[in-house]
Scaffold this motif. Sequence first.
Motif, PDB file in Angstrom:
ATOM      1  N   ALA A  84      -1.899   1.265   0.045  1.00  0.00           N
ATOM      2  CA  ALA A  84      -0.609   0.906   0.648  1.00  0.00           C
ATOM      3  C   ALA A  84       0.053   2.105   1.322  1.00  0.00           C
ATOM      4  N   VAL A  85      -0.167   3.301   0.797  1.00  0.00           N
ATOM      5  CA  VAL A  85       0.417   4.503   1.405  1.00  0.00           C
ATOM      6  C   VAL A  85      -0.206   4.758   2.774  1.00  0.00           C
ATOM      7  N   ILE A  86      -1.529   4.682   2.854  1.00  0.00           N
ATOM      8  CA  ILE A  86      -2.206   4.911   4.137  1.00  0.00           C
ATOM      9  C   ILE A  86      -1.827   3.828   5.133  1.00  0.00           C
ATOM     10  N   GLN A  87      -1.717   2.597   4.669  1.00  0.00           N
ATOM     11  CA  GLN A  87      -1.329   1.502   5.552  1.00  0.00           C
ATOM     12  C   GLN A  87       0.057   1.753   6.138  1.00  0.00           C
ATOM     13  N   ALA A  88       0.998   2.209   5.301  1.00  0.00           N
ATOM     14  CA  ALA A  88       2.352   2.491   5.778  1.00  0.00           C
ATOM     15  C   ALA A  88       2.365   3.661   6.760  1.00  0.00           C
ATOM     16  N   LEU A  89       1.588   4.708   6.475  1.00  0.00           N
ATOM     17  CA  LEU A  89       1.545   5.875   7.362  1.00  0.00           C
ATOM     18  C   LEU A  89       0.912   5.526   8.703  1.00  0.00           C
ATOM     19  N   VAL A  90      -0.171   4.743   8.688  1.00  0.00           N
ATOM     20  CA  VAL A  90      -0.834   4.355   9.934  1.00  0.00           C
ATOM     21  C   VAL A  90       0.059   3.418  10.739  1.00  0.00           C
ATOM     22  N   SER A  91       0.767   2.529  10.064  1.00  0.00           N
ATOM     23  CA  SER A  91       1.656   1.601  10.767  1.00  0.00           C
ATOM     24  C   SER A  91       2.807   2.341  11.433  1.00  0.00           C
ATOM     25  N   SER A  92       3.344   3.354  10.767  1.00  0.00           N
ATOM     26  CA  SER A  92       4.486   4.081  11.324  1.00  0.00           C
ATOM     27  C   SER A  92       4.070   5.111  12.372  1.00  0.00           C
ATOM     28  N   TYR A  93       2.816   5.588  12.304  1.00  0.00           N
ATOM     29  CA  TYR A  93       2.323   6.547  13.312  1.00  0.00           C
ATOM     30  C   TYR A  93       0.820   6.357  13.480  1.00  0.00           C
ATOM     31  N   PRO A  94       0.390   5.386  14.308  1.00  0.00           N
ATOM     32  CA  PRO A  94      -1.037   5.074  14.464  1.00  0.00           C
ATOM     33  C   PRO A  94      -1.881   6.251  14.935  1.00  0.00           C
ATOM     34  N   ASP A  95      -1.297   7.162  15.710  1.00  0.00           N
ATOM     35  CA  ASP A  95      -2.083   8.287  16.223  1.00  0.00           C
ATOM     36  C   ASP A  95      -2.307   9.377  15.191  1.00  0.00           C
ATOM     37  N   GLY A  96      -1.700   9.243  14.002  1.00  0.00           N
ATOM     38  CA  GLY A  96      -1.873  10.274  12.982  1.00  0.00           C
ATOM     39  C   GLY A  96      -3.322  10.440  12.563  1.00  0.00           C
ATOM     40  N   VAL A  97      -4.101   9.349  12.567  1.00  0.00           N
ATOM     41  CA  VAL A  97      -5.508   9.435  12.147  1.00  0.00           C
ATOM     42  C   VAL A  97      -6.354  10.178  13.175  1.00  0.00           C
ATOM     43  N   LYS A  98      -5.827  10.390  14.380  1.00  0.00           N
ATOM     44  CA  LYS A  98      -6.566  11.093  15.436  1.00  0.00           C
ATOM     45  C   LYS A  98      -6.234  12.575  15.487  1.00  0.00           C
ATOM     46  N   CYS A  99      -5.286  13.001  14.661  1.00  0.00           N
ATOM     47  CA  CYS A  99      -4.799  14.386  14.726  1.00  0.00           C
ATOM     48  C   CYS A  99      -5.590  15.294  13.794  1.00  0.00           C
TER      49      CYS A  99
END
Length: 388
Positions: A84-99
């Motif tokens: 749920a934490v990763i889902q919330a972080l990706v939803s609020s900033y989708p480009d974070g996984v590309k950084c």
Amino acid sequence: MTTMAESHFTPSALQVDFDKNITKLYEAITSSNWEVAVACAQQRPAESKTWVVRHYDDQGDGAKEVMWRFLPIHSACARQPPAAVIQALVSSYPDGVKCIDDQGMYPLHYACGNQASRDVIRQLLMAYPQAAKKRDPRGMLPIHYLTCWGPSSISVVDMVLVANREVANAQDVDGNTPMDLAKEGEYPERDAVIAALNRWVTEEQETRGLVSLNKLPTASAPAKEQSTLDKMEIKVASNSRGLGMTCVGLDEAIPRTAEEKDIEIVRLRQALEHANDERDGLRQTLAELAEEHDRMKMKSVILGDRLGSLNASLYGMMEQQNTVLNSLRKREDKWTTVAALRREKMKELLQLEEQDESEQMNVKDSLLKQTKEMEAIQAVIAAVRAGQ
């Protein structure tokens, strides 16, 4: 190959200092307060794209050297977070996984290196499947981290390898393949990981053999390609049931029609192309990490020397303090003796003063008595003279 979407990707420029104004989201993540972290990501989406940086102490030249620089998703992936934490972080900033952080590592590297759950790995791959083929500065793919430190479950290995089939040739800068790292591993799932890698190596070799038996057709009009997530789910389900490349499995692997054969070949070509593209982008991170490790080690040595010097100084100060305390005790004893003598002398002086006052009173009384006697004598003399 860099996709069109990636070419326009620009990391967030928001940044805070860890020691001065850390965000509530990052503070919740570092304390593993996951419920608060989810709430912060949902209520303060800007904090999900805010980099948190920490500096070394100012050495006097005004410029502070960066110790580390992370997004919240990097730090969360290193702490075995709930999905749920990763889902919330990706939803609020989708480009974070590309950084990539200051060490050149993606969130998926941290998740694979810290035994993140299958659901966490799945969400990261859904958000950015290309991360499975990204290398750090030491040339390590996420699969290298999985096989080096061990996965949370064997299905994670299959999930990551869907996007990177050429495990036999995936070497880091030291020439280690995932199989090499798995054989050197010391975690309970090591044998299962080695077996999973062997299945993929065998399948890759047999797939190449099938392609060599048929002339490669041109992919002029392929049917709709399966998504990366669909391929991962199919592969994970297949491997979880323990299916091998037996005669039946081989028959099922061979496309039944020319159109299906074209689709399979195009998919294999794309997988190979992606693997070649992604392995070139991750070699620098581990090298920088090694340099950072050496720099930290050197600073640790310097700090140890400073601590040794401080310890010696403290020891010297303690000896001086003991010397001063001993001297003060001696002086205190001497002052006590002198004070006692002074009190005795004061008593003697008081006694002398009292004696002097008594003697003075006696002298005064004698003088008064003599004065009265002289007055009486004078009166008698005066009377005698008058009678003559």
